[in-house]
Design an enzyme around this catalytic site. Structure first.
Site, PDB file in Angstrom:
ATOM      1  N   SER A  78      14.245 -12.623  59.348  1.00  0.00           N
ATOM      2  CA  SER A  78      13.886 -13.700  58.425  1.00  0.00           C
ATOM      3  C   SER A  78      14.976 -14.757  58.291  1.00  0.00           C
ATOM      4  O   SER A  78      15.206 -15.301  57.203  1.00  0.00           O
ATOM      5  CB  SER A  78      13.494 -13.127  57.054  1.00  0.00           C
ATOM      6  OG  SER A  78      12.340 -12.310  57.183  1.00  0.00           O
ATOM      7  N   GLY A 118      12.842 -15.010  64.953  1.00  0.00           N
ATOM      8  CA  GLY A 118      11.424 -14.982  65.288  1.00  0.00           C
ATOM      9  C   GLY A 118      10.724 -16.200  64.717  1.00  0.00           C
ATOM     10  O   GLY A 118      10.702 -17.277  65.316  1.00  0.00           O
ATOM     11  N   GLY A 119      10.155 -16.037  63.522  1.00  0.00           N
ATOM     12  CA  GLY A 119       9.300 -17.060  62.918  1.00  0.00           C
ATOM     13  C   GLY A 119       9.868 -18.481  62.952  1.00  0.00           C
ATOM     14  O   GLY A 119       9.183 -19.415  63.369  1.00  0.00           O
ATOM     15  N   GLY A 143      10.307 -10.580  59.894  1.00  0.00           N
ATOM     16  CA  GLY A 143       8.996 -11.155  59.614  1.00  0.00           C
ATOM     17  C   GLY A 143       8.501 -10.898  58.205  1.00  0.00           C
ATOM     18  O   GLY A 143       7.344 -11.144  57.877  1.00  0.00           O
ATOM     19  N   ASN A 196      13.064 -15.903  69.655  1.00  0.00           N
ATOM     20  CA  ASN A 196      12.132 -14.941  70.255  1.00  0.00           C
ATOM     21  C   ASN A 196      10.723 -15.365  69.855  1.00  0.00           C
ATOM     22  O   ASN A 196      10.320 -15.192  68.706  1.00  0.00           O
ATOM     23  CB  ASN A 196      12.462 -13.539  69.727  1.00  0.00           C
ATOM     24  CG  ASN A 196      11.452 -12.505  70.169  1.00  0.00           C
ATOM     25  OD1 ASN A 196      10.628 -12.746  71.058  1.00  0.00           O
ATOM     26  ND2 ASN A 196      11.503 -11.342  69.544  1.00  0.00           N
ATOM     27  N   TRP A 197       9.987 -15.930  70.812  1.00  0.00           N
ATOM     28  CA  TRP A 197       8.656 -16.453  70.482  1.00  0.00           C
ATOM     29  C   TRP A 197       7.600 -15.352  70.419  1.00  0.00           C
ATOM     30  O   TRP A 197       6.445 -15.620  70.071  1.00  0.00           O
ATOM     31  CB  TRP A 197       8.255 -17.532  71.501  1.00  0.00           C
ATOM     32  CG  TRP A 197       9.112 -18.753  71.436  1.00  0.00           C
ATOM     33  CD1 TRP A 197      10.066 -19.049  70.491  1.00  0.00           C
ATOM     34  CD2 TRP A 197       9.105 -19.855  72.357  1.00  0.00           C
ATOM     35  NE1 TRP A 197      10.644 -20.272  70.773  1.00  0.00           N
ATOM     36  CE2 TRP A 197      10.077 -20.788  71.908  1.00  0.00           C
ATOM     37  CE3 TRP A 197       8.374 -20.144  73.516  1.00  0.00           C
ATOM     38  CZ2 TRP A 197      10.334 -21.985  72.587  1.00  0.00           C
ATOM     39  CZ3 TRP A 197       8.628 -21.334  74.182  1.00  0.00           C
ATOM     40  CH2 TRP A 197       9.595 -22.239  73.728  1.00  0.00           C
ATOM     41  N   LYS A 198       7.974 -14.140  70.816  1.00  0.00           N
ATOM     42  CA  LYS A 198       7.038 -13.001  70.757  1.00  0.00           C
ATOM     43  C   LYS A 198       5.733 -13.371  71.468  1.00  0.00           C
ATOM     44  O   LYS A 198       5.753 -14.081  72.463  1.00  0.00           O
ATOM     45  CB  LYS A 198       6.816 -12.565  69.304  1.00  0.00           C
ATOM     46  CG  LYS A 198       8.126 -12.350  68.556  1.00  0.00           C
ATOM     47  CD  LYS A 198       7.928 -11.684  67.230  1.00  0.00           C
ATOM     48  CE  LYS A 198       9.264 -11.573  66.496  1.00  0.00           C
ATOM     49  NZ  LYS A 198       9.176 -10.837  65.256  1.00  0.00           N
ATOM     50  N   HIS A 239      13.903  -4.361  71.174  1.00  0.00           N
ATOM     51  CA  HIS A 239      13.386  -4.978  69.950  1.00  0.00           C
ATOM     52  C   HIS A 239      12.586  -3.936  69.156  1.00  0.00           C
ATOM     53  O   HIS A 239      11.877  -3.109  69.735  1.00  0.00           O
ATOM     54  CB  HIS A 239      12.499  -6.187  70.284  1.00  0.00           C
ATOM     55  CG  HIS A 239      12.211  -7.025  69.080  1.00  0.00           C
ATOM     56  ND1 HIS A 239      11.250  -6.688  68.163  1.00  0.00           N
ATOM     57  CD2 HIS A 239      12.796  -8.160  68.624  1.00  0.00           C
ATOM     58  CE1 HIS A 239      11.251  -7.587  67.188  1.00  0.00           C
ATOM     59  NE2 HIS A 239      12.187  -8.490  67.455  1.00  0.00           N
ATOM     60  N   GLU A 244      19.266  -6.088  63.622  1.00  0.00           N
ATOM     61  CA  GLU A 244      18.073  -6.556  62.917  1.00  0.00           C
ATOM     62  C   GLU A 244      17.516  -5.428  62.047  1.00  0.00           C
ATOM     63  O   GLU A 244      16.847  -4.524  62.564  1.00  0.00           O
ATOM     64  CB  GLU A 244      16.991  -6.953  63.924  1.00  0.00           C
ATOM     65  CG  GLU A 244      17.416  -8.006  64.909  1.00  0.00           C
ATOM     66  CD  GLU A 244      16.205  -8.721  65.488  1.00  0.00           C
ATOM     67  OE1 GLU A 244      16.104  -9.932  65.272  1.00  0.00           O
ATOM     68  OE2 GLU A 244      15.361  -8.065  66.130  1.00  0.00           O
ATOM     69  N   GLU A 284       9.942  -4.084  67.578  1.00  0.00           N
ATOM     70  CA  GLU A 284       8.490  -4.064  67.837  1.00  0.00           C
ATOM     71  C   GLU A 284       8.200  -3.289  69.117  1.00  0.00           C
ATOM     72  O   GLU A 284       7.198  -2.569  69.193  1.00  0.00           O
ATOM     73  CB  GLU A 284       7.960  -5.508  67.899  1.00  0.00           C
ATOM     74  CG  GLU A 284       7.907  -6.119  66.502  1.00  0.00           C
ATOM     75  CD  GLU A 284       8.079  -7.636  66.451  1.00  0.00           C
ATOM     76  OE1 GLU A 284       7.978  -8.295  67.488  1.00  0.00           O
ATOM     77  OE2 GLU A 284       8.324  -8.141  65.336  1.00  0.00           O
TER      78      GLU A 284
HETATM   79  C1  PEP Z   1      12.775 -10.878  65.360  1.00  0.00           C
HETATM   80  O1  PEP Z   1      11.656 -10.539  65.648  1.00  0.00           O
HETATM   81  O2  PEP Z   1      13.719 -10.621  66.148  1.00  0.00           O
HETATM   82  C2  PEP Z   1      12.993 -11.555  64.097  1.00  0.00           C
HETATM   83  C3  PEP Z   1      14.197 -11.585  63.612  1.00  0.00           C
HETATM   84  O3  PEP Z   1      11.891 -12.115  63.490  1.00  0.00           O
HETATM   85  P1  PEP Z   1      11.888 -13.021  62.149  1.00  0.00           P
HETATM   86  O4  PEP Z   1      12.965 -14.044  62.317  1.00  0.00           O
HETATM   87  O5  PEP Z   1      10.507 -13.615  62.112  1.00  0.00           O
HETATM   88  O6  PEP Z   1      12.168 -12.094  61.026  1.00  0.00           O
END
Ligand code: PEP
Length: 257
Positions: A214, A235-236, A173, A10-12, A95, A167, A97
């Protein structure tokens, strides 16, 4: 039942269209061989069509980061599942966010899931508790509630096309991840058991459930070696070609059948 592992990046709100296409071009050959693993990237809407075009002959699939439940109409800023259909296979919905910053409700997550399935696409439905809920011991009832709400009115036959991403919000994050044992326990009791209650054991066994929060190459194996964790929503670490490729390689090694 063997479930095909799925690693979705997920590049957000990151990467311009040019950067997204360049990333996809570099990533695709590095992970093309791992056909045991479903490989998915979710660029911004602005970059999505260009990335889909770049990946059209690649096994790497594209996801949208959201969609509306109506096919068209007066919904300023929105994009429907019907519009996404030529470009993507998956749509991420629910999600944390979007729930936190955009007021995404359980009811709308459910409407979106049904519209996505009706278009022949696959929803990746994100669920998970806040730090306060985790500390208050409310994780299982809260996640159960989200899972029940998300699949309201979805037929058992369609559930096999649904992916759930568990999640914990406190792990997204933040660099803090749940342990593999904890994540597996919550996924088993709050997600898979809930699907089983609603749709039966066979359906529950067919649904792929990701962990997210993470995830990085250093902890991927801990999660994927769990029996109920079928991949990761990332994400990251998905913003780095080498890290993303390493996650796919680990998934193929640990979960490849
Ligand atoms: C996400 O936003 O779905 C996520 C898991 O982010 P990260 O891997 O950066 O924690």
């Amino acid at each position: 039942m063997a479930r095909r592992p799925i690693i979705a990046g997920n590049w957000k709100m990151n990467k311009s269209p040019d950067e997204s296409v360049a990333f996809a071009r570099e990533l695709s050959p590095k992970i093309a061989a791992y056909s045991e693993v479903e490989r998915v990237v979710a660029p911004t809407f602005l970059a999505m069509t260009a990335v889909a075009s770049e990946l059209k002959d690649s096994p790497v699939k594209v996801a949208a980061q959201d969609s509306h439940w109506q096919a068209d109409g007066a919904y300023t800023s929105q994009v429907s599942a019907a519009m996404l259909k030529p470009f993507v296979d998956y749509v991420i919905i629910g999600h944390s966010e979007c729930r936190a910053y955009l007021g995404e409700s359980d009811e709308n997550v459910n409407r979106k899931a049904k519209a996505i399935l009706a278009e022949g696409l696959q929803p990746i439905i994100a669920v998970g508790e806040s730090l306060a809920q985790y500390e208050a011991g409310e994780t299982v009832p809260f996640v159960r509630f989200q899972v029940i709400a998300a699949q309201d009115g979805i037929a058992a036959a369609d559930m096999a096309r649904v992916v759930i991403a568990y999640e914990p919000i406190w792990a997204i994050g933040t660099g803090k991840s749940a342990s593999g044992d904890l994540a597996d326990d919550i996924i088993r009791t709050a997600v898979r058991a809930t699907i089983a209650e609603l749709h039966g054991d066979n359906t529950a066994e067919s649904v792929r459930i990701q962990y997210g929060g993470s995830v990085k190459p250093g902890n991927m194996e801990e999660f994927l070696s769990q029996p109920n964790i079928d991949g990761a929503l990332v994400g990251g670490a998905s913003l780095d070609v080498e890290d993303f490729a390493a996650l796919v390689e680990i998934a193929a090694r640990v979960k490849g059948h």
